[in-house]
Design a protein around this motif. Structure first.
Motif, mmCIF file in Angstrom:
data_model
loop_
_atom_site.group_PDB
_atom_site.id
_atom_site.type_symbol
_atom_site.label_atom_id
_atom_site.label_comp_id
_atom_site.label_asym_id
_atom_site.label_seq_id
_atom_site.Cartn_x
_atom_site.Cartn_y
_atom_site.Cartn_z
ATOM 1 N N GLU A 6 -25.886 -6.429 -42.070
ATOM 2 C CA GLU A 6 -26.137 -5.343 -43.023
ATOM 3 C C GLU A 6 -27.179 -4.383 -42.464
ATOM 4 O O GLU A 6 -27.123 -3.182 -42.692
ATOM 5 N N PHE A 7 -28.131 -4.968 -41.723
ATOM 6 C CA PHE A 7 -29.216 -4.149 -41.199
ATOM 7 C C PHE A 7 -28.724 -3.268 -40.050
ATOM 8 O O PHE A 7 -28.935 -2.057 -40.039
ATOM 9 N N THR A 8 -28.003 -3.875 -39.087
ATOM 10 C CA THR A 8 -27.669 -3.123 -37.880
ATOM 11 C C THR A 8 -26.555 -2.106 -38.098
ATOM 12 O O THR A 8 -26.464 -1.135 -37.374
ATOM 13 N N LYS A 9 -25.707 -2.317 -39.105
ATOM 14 C CA LYS A 9 -24.584 -1.397 -39.259
ATOM 15 C C LYS A 9 -25.044 0.027 -39.552
ATOM 16 O O LYS A 9 -24.417 0.993 -39.131
ATOM 17 N N GLY A 10 -26.201 0.148 -40.235
ATOM 18 C CA GLY A 10 -26.686 1.480 -40.565
ATOM 19 C C GLY A 10 -27.229 2.224 -39.362
ATOM 20 O O GLY A 10 -27.350 3.440 -39.374
#
Lengths: 196, 191
Positions: A6-10
């Motif tokens: 969830e963190f890296t996708k942004g």
């Protein structure tokens, strides 16, 4: 594991500015110096995290047909808090960003994350989603403003980096914002095609 | 009279809301592919912008200032704009179906259009009187429509151009906007 996801996708895959082309107004207007870009990014991230937490906590009690107005009010409250805090603690930055602090309210990324993520997911993933999107947007702002500041003023975060020469003032004027973002978007598209 | 004239020139040309203040970029990039669509969007935004300018000014002067609750400005304004957009949509649907058909799909988008909130806040910051607020809002609305229409005219012609694949769509639109913005910089010597 999925939290890291969830963190890296942004940051890369769904970077709000370069991939989704959301939040273009502030990213063109305030990216005249790295300092402003960073300040805007941090303020934006703070609002996004707070609103994601609030909306995710209340997601079961917000009636579905009035959810957009509710989100807008929640976001506007947090923006007001940030506005007051920045006015008190970072007056110089507050003046530099000016009207674009209250305008965080109408930044489509925040409402977009509320609608697309926070109202469907529990609090912890929502925090990570907000962090990732916030960091992604901040990095994008810093990148745009670095291009503009180095070319337009010959400095980076206020430190001179280019040898003594006449900088291209056009880059820190409005047209420079459009052209920098246009070229960066084109570059991102090209890079993505190569990796895909 | 001269004051009003300066406000008009400066809002339409020198401080054009899209090309030099960077407000309302989303519709500027999103709805500028066809001339008819950009006229529709321009009309809808102008309508809401002027109404919102008047209403937010009244709320600021008669409600927020007397009670010293100026810090609620952001919340109050965004609520007014959201309610106004909804209201305009309902009234239009009932009394002018053709107009609703033409502008209808653009109306919900306007709530998150930063141009409307931006102009409302600028009106207050500059401490305009009611007459000036109306002139200022109207000229910004005209400036927005002008930029949108010019942009769509160029983009319609760009359809046939041979653009590198990764620059197609938004990137090339931003480069066009940069060139237009340079042209508008030329107006800065007017006043």
């Amino acid at each position: 594991m999925s939290l890291i996801n969830e963190f890296t996708k942004g940051i890369i895959k769904e970077n709000p500015l370069f991939r989704l082309v959301l939040g273009t107004c502030p990213s063109l207007a305030i990216t005249t110096s790295v300092e402003n870009g960073l300040g805007m990014g941090v303020a934006f991230t703070a609002v996004l995290i707070a609103s994601n937490i609030a909306i995710s906590t209340m997601r079961s009690i917000i009636p579905d047909n009035v959810r957009i107005p509710v989100y807008v009010v929640i976001i506007a409250s947090f923006v007001t808090m940030i506005d007051q805090l920045m006015h008190a603690f970072t007056p110089a930055l507050y003046t530099a960003l000016g009207i674009f602090i209250p305008l965080i309210v109408v930044n489509c990324i925040i409402l977009g994350r509320a609608e697309a993520f926070a109202n469907k997911n529990p609090v912890i993933p929502s925090i990570f989603d907000a962090l990732g999107m916030g960091v992604g947007f901040t990095l994008a702002l810093v990148l745009v403003s670095a291009c503009r500041e180095v070319l337009g003023a010959g400095t980076f975060y206020g430190i001179p980096v280019l040898p003594e020469s006449a900088p291209a003032i056009l880059m820190i004027l409005p047209p420079g914002g459009f052209i920098t973002l246009g070229c960066l978007l084109g570059l991102m598209n090209k890079l993505q095609k190569k990796t895909a | 009279m001269q004051e009003y004239f300066i406000i008009i020139i400066s809002a339409v040309l020198i401080n054009n809301i899209v090309l030099s203040q960077f407000l309302g970029i989303c519709p500027f990039l999103g709805v500028s592919k066809k001339l008819s669509a950009s006229l529709g969007m321009g009309g809808a935004v102008s309508f809401v912008l002027v109404l919102a300018g008047a209403l937010t000014w009244a709320v600021q002067v008669y409600l927020l200032n007397p009670f010293k609750i100026g810090y609620l400005q952001t919340i109050a304004f965004i609520l007014i704009i959201a309610a106004l957009v909804q209201f305009v949509e309902m009234v239009m649907k009932k009394y002018s179906p053709p107009l609703y058909k033409a502008l209808g799909i653009y109306l919900p988008l306007i709530t998150t259009n930063c141009a409307v909130l931006g102009v409302a806040i600028i009106n207050i910051q500059k401490e305009y009187t009611f007459g000036k607020v109306m002139v200022h809002s109207l000229s910004h609305a005209a400036g927005f429509t002008l930029a949108l229409v010019l942009m769509s005219g160029i983009r319609e012609r760009m359809e046939d151009a041979d653009i590198p694949e990764s620059m197609q769509g938004t990137p090339i639109a931003l480069v066009i906007a940069a060139l237009m913005s340079i042209a508008f910089l030329g107006f800065s010597g007017l006043i």
